[in-house]
Scaffold this active site. Sequence first.
Site, PDB file in Angstrom:
ATOM      1  N   ASP A   8       0.873  -1.176   0.000  1.00 14.80           N
ATOM      2  CA  ASP A   8       0.000   0.000   0.000  1.00 14.80           C
ATOM      3  C   ASP A   8       0.917   1.235   0.000  1.00 14.80           C
ATOM      4  OD1 ASP A   8       0.899   0.414   2.602  1.00 14.80           O
ATOM      5  OD2 ASP A   8      -1.098   0.474   3.511  1.00 14.80           O
ATOM      6  N   HIS A   9       0.329   2.400   0.189  1.00 16.29           N
ATOM      7  CA  HIS A   9       1.112   3.646   0.155  1.00 16.29           C
ATOM      8  C   HIS A   9       2.180   3.669   1.246  1.00 16.29           C
ATOM      9  CE1 HIS A   9      -2.397   4.041   2.694  1.00 16.29           C
ATOM     10  NE2 HIS A   9      -1.771   4.981   3.392  1.00 16.29           N
ATOM     11  N   CYS A  66       3.371  -2.759   3.991  1.00 17.53           N
ATOM     12  CA  CYS A  66       2.467  -1.637   4.300  1.00 17.53           C
ATOM     13  C   CYS A  66       3.194  -0.793   5.339  1.00 17.53           C
ATOM     14  CB  CYS A  66       1.089  -2.121   4.753  1.00 17.53           C
ATOM     15  SG  CYS A  66       1.035  -2.997   6.323  1.00 17.53           S
ATOM     16  N   THR A  68       3.210  -0.758   8.662  1.00 15.68           N
ATOM     17  CA  THR A  68       3.811  -1.588   9.712  1.00 15.68           C
ATOM     18  C   THR A  68       4.139  -2.998   9.229  1.00 15.68           C
ATOM     19  OG1 THR A  68       1.607  -2.332  10.340  1.00 15.68           O
ATOM     20  CG2 THR A  68       2.509  -0.422  11.540  1.00 15.68           C
ATOM     21  N   HIS A  99      11.782 -23.138   9.145  1.00 13.53           N
ATOM     22  CA  HIS A  99      10.795 -23.822   9.987  1.00 13.53           C
ATOM     23  C   HIS A  99       9.349 -23.686   9.499  1.00 13.53           C
ATOM     24  CE1 HIS A  99      13.435 -24.223  13.871  1.00 13.53           C
ATOM     25  NE2 HIS A  99      14.022 -24.713  12.786  1.00 13.53           N
ATOM     26  N   HIS A 134       9.039 -30.073  11.184  1.00 14.41           N
ATOM     27  CA  HIS A 134       8.374 -28.820  10.829  1.00 14.41           C
ATOM     28  C   HIS A 134       7.249 -29.052   9.824  1.00 14.41           C
ATOM     29  CE1 HIS A 134      11.432 -26.928  13.152  1.00 14.41           C
ATOM     30  NE2 HIS A 134      12.368 -27.488  12.407  1.00 14.41           N
ATOM     31  N   ARG A 137       4.032 -29.622  11.580  1.00 16.17           N
ATOM     32  CA  ARG A 137       3.466 -28.383  12.133  1.00 16.17           C
ATOM     33  C   ARG A 137       2.866 -27.510  11.036  1.00 16.17           C
ATOM     34  NH1 ARG A 137       8.853 -28.219  15.830  1.00 16.17           N
ATOM     35  NH2 ARG A 137       8.124 -29.737  17.355  1.00 16.17           N
TER      36      ARG A 137
END
Length: 145
Positions: A8-9, A66, A68, A99, A134, A137
């Site tokens: 995004d911006h 983005c 964050t 993993h 792994h 899982r």
Amino acid sequence: MKIALAADHGGFELKEAVKKHLIEDRHIEVLDLGTHSAESVDYPAYGHACGKAVVSGQADCGIVCCGTGIGISISANKVKGVRCALVCSDFAAEMTKRHNNANIIAFGGRTTTAEDAIRYTDLWLDAEYEGGRHARRVAMIEDVE
Ligand code: RB5
């Protein structure tokens, strides 16, 4: 190999930096799903688009950005078959391939420098999924999809 990119911006500039590195330094083909400017857009559309590109086989893996890295990683993870990891350290970048076999990684344009994001990208790309315990899982993750 082809890598899908979406932002995004808030992640636009970081996407452009990672894209330049992939093309110019690593000679990797990219599928740039946008956005293509700093104008405000909605991150879920871009997270979903990258997730769909990866699970459909249009791209082998993806990178989303983005502000964050949180909203776009949550969005990508809503697409069945996506394992998107928000990466904030060298260790996590490598381990999420070894993993979790993450097929998309996410960065925050307002939290992560281009230098760090590029280094995390390389660590993730160059690591190998270990399988073994792994795989069980990862299969458990898929069980709830
Ligand atoms: C956009 O302002 C911002 O909310 C977005 O880039 C992201 O940080 C959301 O998680």
